[in-house]
Design an enzyme around this catalytic site. Sequence first.
Site, PDB file in Angstrom:
ATOM      1  N   LYS A  22      37.585  27.485  38.302  1.00 37.12           N
ATOM      2  CA  LYS A  22      36.824  28.982  38.675  1.00 37.12           C
ATOM      3  C   LYS A  22      37.493  29.876  38.685  1.00 37.12           C
ATOM      4  O   LYS A  22      37.041  31.112  38.080  1.00 37.12           O
ATOM      5  CB  LYS A  22      36.270  28.559  40.208  1.00 37.12           C
ATOM      6  CG  LYS A  22      35.690  29.856  40.790  1.00 37.12           C
ATOM      7  CD  LYS A  22      35.385  29.754  42.491  1.00 37.12           C
ATOM      8  CE  LYS A  22      36.327  30.173  43.250  1.00 37.12           C
ATOM      9  NZ  LYS A  22      36.304  31.610  43.477  1.00 37.12           N
ATOM     10  N   ASN A  23      38.565  30.113  39.162  1.00 28.31           N
ATOM     11  CA  ASN A  23      39.396  31.342  39.221  1.00 28.31           C
ATOM     12  C   ASN A  23      40.018  31.778  38.041  1.00 28.31           C
ATOM     13  O   ASN A  23      40.445  33.133  37.829  1.00 28.31           O
ATOM     14  CB  ASN A  23      40.600  31.294  40.405  1.00 28.31           C
ATOM     15  CG  ASN A  23      40.053  31.388  41.750  1.00 28.31           C
ATOM     16  OD1 ASN A  23      38.793  31.745  41.829  1.00 28.31           O
ATOM     17  ND2 ASN A  23      40.771  31.101  42.736  1.00 28.31           N
ATOM     18  N   ARG A  92      32.977  38.779  45.028  1.00 30.78           N
ATOM     19  CA  ARG A  92      34.327  39.625  45.336  1.00 30.78           C
ATOM     20  C   ARG A  92      35.014  39.676  43.797  1.00 30.78           C
ATOM     21  O   ARG A  92      35.460  40.759  43.603  1.00 30.78           O
ATOM     22  CB  ARG A  92      35.279  38.976  46.227  1.00 30.78           C
ATOM     23  CG  ARG A  92      36.781  39.903  46.221  1.00 30.78           C
ATOM     24  CD  ARG A  92      37.578  39.469  47.305  1.00 30.78           C
ATOM     25  NE  ARG A  92      38.747  40.110  47.414  1.00 30.78           N
ATOM     26  CZ  ARG A  92      39.377  41.535  47.465  1.00 30.78           C
ATOM     27  NH1 ARG A  92      38.373  42.149  48.204  1.00 30.78           N
ATOM     28  NH2 ARG A  92      40.268  41.815  46.944  1.00 30.78           N
ATOM     29  N   CYS A 116      34.313  36.228  49.923  1.00 28.03           N
ATOM     30  CA  CYS A 116      34.599  35.200  51.444  1.00 28.03           C
ATOM     31  C   CYS A 116      35.037  36.263  52.195  1.00 28.03           C
ATOM     32  O   CYS A 116      35.771  37.205  52.127  1.00 28.03           O
ATOM     33  CB  CYS A 116      35.674  34.388  50.766  1.00 28.03           C
ATOM     34  SG  CYS A 116      35.296  32.785  50.197  1.00 28.03           S
ATOM     35  N   ARG A 121      40.972  41.878  52.804  1.00 26.59           N
ATOM     36  CA  ARG A 121      40.859  41.881  51.413  1.00 26.59           C
ATOM     37  C   ARG A 121      40.492  43.318  50.818  1.00 26.59           C
ATOM     38  O   ARG A 121      39.296  43.677  49.993  1.00 26.59           O
ATOM     39  CB  ARG A 121      39.778  41.068  50.893  1.00 26.59           C
ATOM     40  CG  ARG A 121      40.269  39.505  51.573  1.00 26.59           C
ATOM     41  CD  ARG A 121      39.182  38.454  50.833  1.00 26.59           C
ATOM     42  NE  ARG A 121      39.951  37.825  49.850  1.00 26.59           N
ATOM     43  CZ  ARG A 121      39.489  36.963  49.076  1.00 26.59           C
ATOM     44  NH1 ARG A 121      38.267  36.428  49.197  1.00 26.59           N
ATOM     45  NH2 ARG A 121      40.347  36.273  48.122  1.00 26.59           N
ATOM     46  N   ASP A 303      44.613  28.293  49.054  1.00 21.11           N
ATOM     47  CA  ASP A 303      43.144  27.728  49.193  1.00 21.11           C
ATOM     48  C   ASP A 303      43.090  26.134  49.285  1.00 21.11           C
ATOM     49  O   ASP A 303      42.273  25.394  49.350  1.00 21.11           O
ATOM     50  CB  ASP A 303      42.743  27.882  47.446  1.00 21.11           C
ATOM     51  CG  ASP A 303      42.181  29.297  47.300  1.00 21.11           C
ATOM     52  OD1 ASP A 303      42.133  30.030  48.381  1.00 21.11           O
ATOM     53  OD2 ASP A 303      42.124  29.799  46.171  1.00 21.11           O
ATOM     54  N   ARG A 396      29.477  28.075  45.481  1.00 16.65           N
ATOM     55  CA  ARG A 396      30.066  28.895  45.233  1.00 16.65           C
ATOM     56  C   ARG A 396      31.132  28.703  43.870  1.00 16.65           C
ATOM     57  O   ARG A 396      31.256  29.093  42.985  1.00 16.65           O
ATOM     58  CB  ARG A 396      30.784  30.170  45.980  1.00 16.65           C
ATOM     59  CG  ARG A 396      29.643  30.941  46.450  1.00 16.65           C
ATOM     60  CD  ARG A 396      30.511  32.108  47.239  1.00 16.65           C
ATOM     61  NE  ARG A 396      31.698  32.496  46.530  1.00 16.65           N
ATOM     62  CZ  ARG A 396      33.004  32.620  47.351  1.00 16.65           C
ATOM     63  NH1 ARG A 396      33.088  32.514  48.538  1.00 16.65           N
ATOM     64  NH2 ARG A 396      33.978  33.153  46.428  1.00 16.65           N
TER      65      ARG A 396
HETATM   66  C1  UD1 Z   1      43.093  35.152  44.646  1.00 19.50           C
HETATM   67  C2  UD1 Z   1      41.760  34.157  44.594  1.00 19.50           C
HETATM   68  C3  UD1 Z   1      41.934  33.565  45.863  1.00 19.50           C
HETATM   69  C4  UD1 Z   1      43.493  32.862  46.474  1.00 19.50           C
HETATM   70  C5  UD1 Z   1      44.262  34.267  46.455  1.00 19.50           C
HETATM   71  C6  UD1 Z   1      45.706  33.772  46.685  1.00 19.50           C
HETATM   72  C7  UD1 Z   1      40.505  34.452  42.778  1.00 19.50           C
HETATM   73  C8  UD1 Z   1      39.079  34.926  42.360  1.00 19.50           C
HETATM   74  N1  UD1 Z   1      40.748  34.574  44.007  1.00 19.50           N
HETATM   75  O1  UD1 Z   1      42.237  36.051  45.630  1.00 19.50           O
HETATM   76  O2  UD1 Z   1      41.245  31.939  45.666  1.00 19.50           O
HETATM   77  O3  UD1 Z   1      43.151  32.342  47.626  1.00 19.50           O
HETATM   78  O4  UD1 Z   1      44.186  34.711  45.049  1.00 19.50           O
HETATM   79  O5  UD1 Z   1      45.938  32.649  46.050  1.00 19.50           O
HETATM   80  O6  UD1 Z   1      41.466  34.514  41.933  1.00 19.50           O
HETATM   81  N2  UD1 Z   1      45.782  42.712  48.694  1.00 19.50           N
HETATM   82  C9  UD1 Z   1      45.939  44.135  49.058  1.00 19.50           C
HETATM   83  N3  UD1 Z   1      45.377  45.162  48.135  1.00 19.50           N
HETATM   84  C10 UD1 Z   1      44.740  44.730  47.109  1.00 19.50           C
HETATM   85  C11 UD1 Z   1      44.495  43.342  46.790  1.00 19.50           C
HETATM   86  C12 UD1 Z   1      44.783  42.353  47.402  1.00 19.50           C
HETATM   87  O7  UD1 Z   1      46.446  44.171  50.162  1.00 19.50           O
HETATM   88  O8  UD1 Z   1      44.139  45.847  46.445  1.00 19.50           O
HETATM   89  C13 UD1 Z   1      46.248  41.619  49.520  1.00 19.50           C
HETATM   90  C14 UD1 Z   1      45.196  40.781  50.100  1.00 19.50           C
HETATM   91  O9  UD1 Z   1      44.369  40.947  51.429  1.00 19.50           O
HETATM   92  C15 UD1 Z   1      46.136  39.338  50.305  1.00 19.50           C
HETATM   93  C16 UD1 Z   1      46.962  39.415  49.127  1.00 19.50           C
HETATM   94  O10 UD1 Z   1      47.021  40.936  48.684  1.00 19.50           O
HETATM   95  O11 UD1 Z   1      46.714  39.821  51.602  1.00 19.50           O
HETATM   96  C17 UD1 Z   1      46.784  38.367  48.144  1.00 19.50           C
HETATM   97  O12 UD1 Z   1      45.781  38.597  47.823  1.00 19.50           O
HETATM   98  P1  UD1 Z   1      45.118  38.298  46.232  1.00 19.50           P
HETATM   99  O13 UD1 Z   1      46.207  37.522  45.555  1.00 19.50           O
HETATM  100  O14 UD1 Z   1      44.658  39.737  45.495  1.00 19.50           O
HETATM  101  O15 UD1 Z   1      43.914  37.586  46.478  1.00 19.50           O
HETATM  102  P2  UD1 Z   1      42.927  37.598  45.761  1.00 19.50           P
HETATM  103  O16 UD1 Z   1      43.116  38.025  44.448  1.00 19.50           O
HETATM  104  O17 UD1 Z   1      41.561  38.259  46.643  1.00 19.50           O
END
Ligand code: UD1
Length: 417
Positions: A22-23, A92, A116, A121, A303, A396
């Site tokens: 998915k990701n 998202r 989610c 986030r 995850d 999802r």
């Molecule tokens: C992605 C995955 C999700 C997985 C996560 C961590 C997808 C669609 N989702 O989520 O399944 O759980 O990686 O492996 O690929 N952050 C900030 N600012 C930003 C963006 C992120 O502070 O602009 C923080 C987030 O709040 C979190 C951390 O960075 O604490 C890591 O998040 P991130 O790796 O970006 O997770 P997602 O991309 O949301």
Amino acid sequence: MEKYKISGSHQLSGEIKVAGAKNSALKILAASILSNETCQITNIPKIEDIKRMTEILESLGAKITWHDSTLEINPSKITKSTPDSDLVKKLRSSIMLAGPLLAKFGEVTMSHPGGCIIGKRPVDLFMSGFKAMGAEILDHGESFTIKAKKLKGAKIVLPKISVTVTESLMMTACLAEGTTTIINAAMEPEIPALADYLNKCGAKITGAGTPQITITGVDKLSAGTYELIPDRIEAGSFVMLGLATNSKIKISNCNPAHLETVLTILKNSGADLEIGPDYIITKTSHLHGTDIQTHEYPGFPTDLQAPFTVLMTQTNGRSLIHETIFEGRLFYTDKLNTMGADIIMCDPHRVIVNGKTKLYGKKLESPDLRAGMALIIAGLCAQGETIIDNIYQIERGYEDIVSRLKNIGAQIEKINE
Ligand code: UD1
């Protein structure tokens, strides 16, 4: 409202095939916008998040054609760079469209994405990356506009490792002028997968899968064909399911190399696993309580934290589960306690699981995608009947989960109540 009804405490057996990731799919679909030619992606999982992403692409003007699990995307008729806000809020990952639309049209306006509910986030790191490439950001509260006549390559140091930020900046930089370097990049397997796809389309990316990625901008991208990598989170969840229910199941079509840390931790906990090049077989095992700390790849994936926690409720001994990535990702443990688990929350990032406890069927609501899968595993371990509500969250990310679990002997069905 559709729900899952589960009758637990039965051993499972047989083979379950892992679907495409998915990701990875969501990012490659977003990246398809960067080209003007039709791309073909195979091994696409038929899940709600992919349906939402294709709806957004279609609403922008893309032509999407499904042939079984192959998706053809013709982006040549995309003229809009303002995705529909109702669609954006449902997913998202719609934030992944911001960079490609900006790179292609010089401007994008979109709502803040939904998804989610597992912590704050924010999207600040996306925005500072775009700014570093010369873009201007206008925040309208509910939505934002990003503008740049011509994006310029930049050195971008991420203050925090983020999967989607790394992917977003990597794809945006493909059409920027000059060279972009991303330092402290995430290394999840979905990132080299995205780079492989983009390079097939003519991009010049090196270093994906390491903490430093270099992208040399090109004028345009051409058509690409790509087969998605297997979903490592789905594979890992099925491994936890097999072990938690004390069953021998074969998890096929997966890539165990993407789960090295998880499989090592499980083996060290006493799991008897047979690991082949593209399969994992779970066997009757006697696990002991084990501490984990979630970590960016190649660490233990956040995850898989919830399925692992359920497994620890079925394991003798005490386990400390430390969730380091998201701040709201342990609240589902309350639901496991209502089923009979003994889990103590130390703080929003840490719980202690005292195993082994008997679980009893309950009426539950799935709080998010991954915790939803964990509740299914708990239901399949529990005595009696479990009803899981809010199953959209599970659908999802997991294709046709009821039939696939039934095929390995699970007593699960979808009901309308
Ligand atoms: C992605 C995955 C999700 C997985 C996560 C961590 C997808 C669609 N989702 O989520 O399944 O759980 O990686 O492996 O690929 N952050 C900030 N600012 C930003 C963006 C992120 O502070 O602009 C923080 C987030 O709040 C979190 C951390 O960075 O604490 C890591 O998040 P991130 O790796 O970006 O997770 P997602 O991309 O949301």
